[in-house]
Design a protein around this motif. Structure first.
Motif, PDB file in Angstrom:
ATOM      1  N   LYS A  42       3.792  -9.781  65.002  1.00 16.40           N
ATOM      2  CA  LYS A  42       3.609  -9.117  63.718  1.00 16.40           C
ATOM      3  C   LYS A  42       4.965  -8.764  63.109  1.00 16.40           C
ATOM      4  O   LYS A  42       5.926  -8.510  63.823  1.00 16.40           O
ATOM      5  CB  LYS A  42       2.783  -7.845  63.898  1.00 16.40           C
ATOM      6  CG  LYS A  42       1.340  -8.101  64.274  1.00 16.40           C
ATOM      7  CD  LYS A  42       0.552  -6.820  64.291  1.00 16.40           C
ATOM      8  CE  LYS A  42       1.056  -5.864  65.352  1.00 16.40           C
ATOM      9  NZ  LYS A  42       0.230  -4.642  65.448  1.00 16.40           N
ATOM     10  N   THR A  45       8.046  -3.047  61.282  1.00 16.73           N
ATOM     11  CA  THR A  45       7.932  -1.973  60.303  1.00 16.73           C
ATOM     12  C   THR A  45       8.874  -0.831  60.691  1.00 16.73           C
ATOM     13  O   THR A  45       9.471  -0.845  61.769  1.00 16.73           O
ATOM     14  CB  THR A  45       6.498  -1.425  60.222  1.00 16.73           C
ATOM     15  OG1 THR A  45       6.219  -0.637  61.401  1.00 16.73           O
ATOM     16  CG2 THR A  45       5.470  -2.549  60.116  1.00 16.73           C
ATOM     17  N   TYR A 210       7.804   2.867  53.128  1.00 14.99           N
ATOM     18  CA  TYR A 210       7.282   2.148  54.288  1.00 14.99           C
ATOM     19  C   TYR A 210       7.873   0.748  54.221  1.00 14.99           C
ATOM     20  O   TYR A 210       7.606  -0.001  53.282  1.00 14.99           O
ATOM     21  CB  TYR A 210       5.758   2.103  54.235  1.00 14.99           C
ATOM     22  CG  TYR A 210       5.108   1.375  55.392  1.00 14.99           C
ATOM     23  CD1 TYR A 210       5.304   1.791  56.703  1.00 14.99           C
ATOM     24  CD2 TYR A 210       4.259   0.285  55.167  1.00 14.99           C
ATOM     25  CE1 TYR A 210       4.693   1.133  57.764  1.00 14.99           C
ATOM     26  CE2 TYR A 210       3.635  -0.368  56.212  1.00 14.99           C
ATOM     27  CZ  TYR A 210       3.859   0.057  57.517  1.00 14.99           C
ATOM     28  OH  TYR A 210       3.243  -0.595  58.565  1.00 14.99           O
ATOM     29  N   ALA A 212       8.269  -3.037  55.756  1.00 13.73           N
ATOM     30  CA  ALA A 212       7.644  -4.053  56.599  1.00 13.73           C
ATOM     31  C   ALA A 212       8.316  -5.381  56.296  1.00 13.73           C
ATOM     32  O   ALA A 212       8.586  -5.702  55.135  1.00 13.73           O
ATOM     33  CB  ALA A 212       6.146  -4.138  56.343  1.00 13.73           C
ATOM     34  N   ASP A 213       8.583  -6.136  57.308  1.00 15.90           N
ATOM     35  CA  ASP A 213       9.320  -7.389  57.174  1.00 15.90           C
ATOM     36  C   ASP A 213       8.425  -8.503  56.630  1.00 15.90           C
ATOM     37  O   ASP A 213       8.235  -9.550  57.243  1.00 15.90           O
ATOM     38  CB  ASP A 213       9.918  -7.785  58.523  1.00 15.90           C
ATOM     39  CG  ASP A 213      10.939  -8.915  58.391  1.00 15.90           C
ATOM     40  OD1 ASP A 213      11.380  -9.169  57.251  1.00 15.90           O
ATOM     41  OD2 ASP A 213      11.270  -9.534  59.417  1.00 15.90           O
ATOM     42  N   LYS A 231      10.490  -5.892  50.355  1.00 16.89           N
ATOM     43  CA  LYS A 231       9.978  -5.498  51.669  1.00 16.89           C
ATOM     44  C   LYS A 231       9.767  -3.986  51.807  1.00 16.89           C
ATOM     45  O   LYS A 231       9.465  -3.509  52.891  1.00 16.89           O
ATOM     46  CB  LYS A 231      10.932  -5.988  52.766  1.00 16.89           C
ATOM     47  CG  LYS A 231      11.036  -7.514  52.836  1.00 16.89           C
ATOM     48  CD  LYS A 231      11.900  -7.970  54.004  1.00 16.89           C
ATOM     49  CE  LYS A 231      11.956  -9.496  54.079  1.00 16.89           C
ATOM     50  NZ  LYS A 231      12.743  -9.953  55.249  1.00 16.89           N
ATOM     51  N   LEU A 277       0.775  -6.446  52.343  1.00 14.99           N
ATOM     52  CA  LEU A 277       0.467  -5.780  53.606  1.00 14.99           C
ATOM     53  C   LEU A 277      -0.925  -6.088  54.155  1.00 14.99           C
ATOM     54  O   LEU A 277      -1.240  -5.676  55.269  1.00 14.99           O
ATOM     55  CB  LEU A 277       0.610  -4.257  53.434  1.00 14.99           C
ATOM     56  CG  LEU A 277       2.008  -3.773  53.039  1.00 14.99           C
ATOM     57  CD1 LEU A 277       1.969  -2.299  52.680  1.00 14.99           C
ATOM     58  CD2 LEU A 277       3.008  -4.032  54.167  1.00 14.99           C
ATOM     59  N   LEU A 281      -0.839  -6.969  58.236  1.00 11.06           N
ATOM     60  CA  LEU A 281      -0.556  -5.579  58.603  1.00 11.06           C
ATOM     61  C   LEU A 281      -1.592  -4.592  58.078  1.00 11.06           C
ATOM     62  O   LEU A 281      -1.280  -3.430  57.851  1.00 11.06           O
ATOM     63  CB  LEU A 281       0.838  -5.184  58.082  1.00 11.06           C
ATOM     64  CG  LEU A 281       2.023  -5.902  58.716  1.00 11.06           C
ATOM     65  CD1 LEU A 281       3.291  -5.640  57.935  1.00 11.06           C
ATOM     66  CD2 LEU A 281       2.193  -5.467  60.168  1.00 11.06           C
ATOM     67  N   ASP A 284      -1.999  -1.844  60.724  1.00 10.11           N
ATOM     68  CA  ASP A 284      -0.740  -1.114  60.851  1.00 10.11           C
ATOM     69  C   ASP A 284      -0.521  -0.206  59.646  1.00 10.11           C
ATOM     70  O   ASP A 284      -0.121   0.957  59.798  1.00 10.11           O
ATOM     71  CB  ASP A 284       0.421  -2.097  60.967  1.00 10.11           C
ATOM     72  CG  ASP A 284       0.226  -3.097  62.082  1.00 10.11           C
ATOM     73  OD1 ASP A 284       0.972  -3.035  63.071  1.00 10.11           O
ATOM     74  OD2 ASP A 284      -0.688  -3.933  61.966  1.00 10.11           O
ATOM     75  N   THR A 285      -0.760  -0.732  58.454  1.00  9.58           N
ATOM     76  CA  THR A 285      -0.531   0.048  57.242  1.00  9.58           C
ATOM     77  C   THR A 285      -1.450   1.262  57.184  1.00  9.58           C
ATOM     78  O   THR A 285      -1.006   2.370  56.863  1.00  9.58           O
ATOM     79  CB  THR A 285      -0.730  -0.832  55.992  1.00  9.58           C
ATOM     80  OG1 THR A 285       0.153  -1.953  56.066  1.00  9.58           O
ATOM     81  CG2 THR A 285      -0.451  -0.049  54.722  1.00  9.58           C
TER      82      THR A 285
END
Length: 387
Positions: A42, A45, A210, A212-213, A231, A277, A281, A284-285
């Protein structure tokens, strides 16, 4: 293929399937697909940044960890309309049961005081068909007033101001209360000010984000609803600067074979650049954004509008899947409420023949939230009190 082309194609495909009128100006409902199975590798983050901030006495899961109060009254929806007087009594019962108080004003005063700005985080993303009901929101406002909170200290908010207005959250219906959103339009329907800047850009806080890659790339149509690409997803100033405490008021809806309730309403409603996202994710988010102080340390209460909800097609609104749950839930623990809400949704989906059994993988975002100390995902740790 760019994310923008995928989004636009999805928009027109969905418009054909359910009718364009149901989704026009609701790109989040298109992007907010059901949670996907997480792939092993994944994107990274910045959740470690959130964990650097020490917790305090207000941090989630709040005053009553693991406790969920559920009130059901079949008189709460009549002729497809939520009934404010019944909703008001249901919320009172839920609050008294949650706090073990005998006086409703004292119950509310456990969470809020008259010198604080209180934000009510509603959910209008599915439009008039399935917005947080005015029966519930008006009841909360009246009970806050009774507890000593002046109307000028109440803010009704969501990510998109235009969706709030479309669903009746206006000054006319809520005089003296601030109605606001991160993404905004002017009176002519434009998203940009005279200097060519998005109104939404003025509403995001670049100091809170936040990361995230995953790159967010959006076309001209989509960018006003995302505010920024790249990102970073920035927290709205509504959370970071404008309100002291948040009362979360989501709707009992599904997201595929799970629920979109407390955590999703907070996470995806509080940050920009969310389109990127969803695919990798989603879980995760939902969990990680709620672990940052603007959410973790300000959300003091969750009141769930389950008078009407849906069991399929969510988080958008498809009339054939909208149903009456006749339910109000309350608690400070958003994870525990999501777990109970998940069971309600899955039970209905099984009864309707949409799925055969529950899928434990769909609890992933709740389990992640539990690991972040935001609440109880384990059903054995949850105390459900039904009134």
């Amino acid at each position: 293929m760019s994310q923008s082309k995928v989004n636009r194609r999805s928009f027109f495909k969905l418009a054909t399937a359910v009718g364009a009128g149901a989704i026009v100006n609701h790109p989040q409902s298109i992007l907010a697909a059901a949670p996907q199975d997480q792939k092993p590798a994944k994107p990274a983050t910045n959740i470690a940044d959130a964990l650097k901030y020490p917790r305090n006495e207000r941090s989630l899961p709040g005053k009553y960890p693991g406790k969920v109060v559920k009130v059901v009254n079949k008189a709460s929806v009549v002729d497809n309309q939520p009934q404010e007087d019944v909703a008001n009594e249901m919320i009172k019962k839920a609050m008294l049961q949650l706090t073990n108080e005998e006086d409703i004003d004292k119950a509310w005063q456990r969470f809020v005081s008259d010198d604080e700005i209180i934000g009510l985080k509603v959910n209008p993303v599915a439009g008039k068909l399935l917005s947080t009901s005015h029966a519930v929101v008006q009841s909360i406002v009246k009970q806050l007033e009774s507890a000593g909170i002046p109307r000028k200290n109440i803010v009704i908010w969501d990510r998109r101001l235009m969706q709030l207005h479309e669903t009746g959250f206006t000054e006319e219906n809520y005089p003296g209360i601030t109605i606001t959103g991160t993404e905004q339009q002017d009176a002519e329907g434009g998203f940009y000010d005279k200097d060519g800047k998005l109104y939404g850009e003025k509403m995001i806080d670049k100091e809170w984000f936040y990361y995230a890659d995953v790159e967010g790339e959006y076309d001209e149509y989509t960018i006003p609803y995302m505010v920024n690409g790249g990102k970073h997803s920035y927290f709205t100033k509504i959370c970071t600067q404008q309100v002291d405490k948040i009362i979360n008021v989501p709707i009992l809806k599904n997201a595929g074979p799970t629920v979109t309730l407390c955590l999703k309403n907070l996470a995806y409603g509080s940050i920009s650049n969310t389109g990127r996202l969803h695919k990798q994710l989603w879980s995760d988010t939902c969990a990680e954004v709620c672990a940052f102080p603007p959410i973790r340390d300000k959300v003091v209460l969750n009141i769930i509008d389950g008078l009407k909800g849906c069991f399929n097609g969510g988080p958008a609104a498809n009339p054939q899947f909208i149903c009456n749950y006749y339910t109000i839930m309350a608690g400070t623990d958003p994870v525990a409420i999501d777990r109970i809400g998940h069971d309600i949704i899955v039970k209905k989906r099984i009864a309707e023949g949409i799925q055969e059994k529950d899928d434990p993988k769909r609890l992933k975002f709740m389990e992640m939230a539990e690991e972040l100390q935001l609440g109880a995902a384990d059903i054995n740790k949850i105390i459900l009190e039904e009134v």
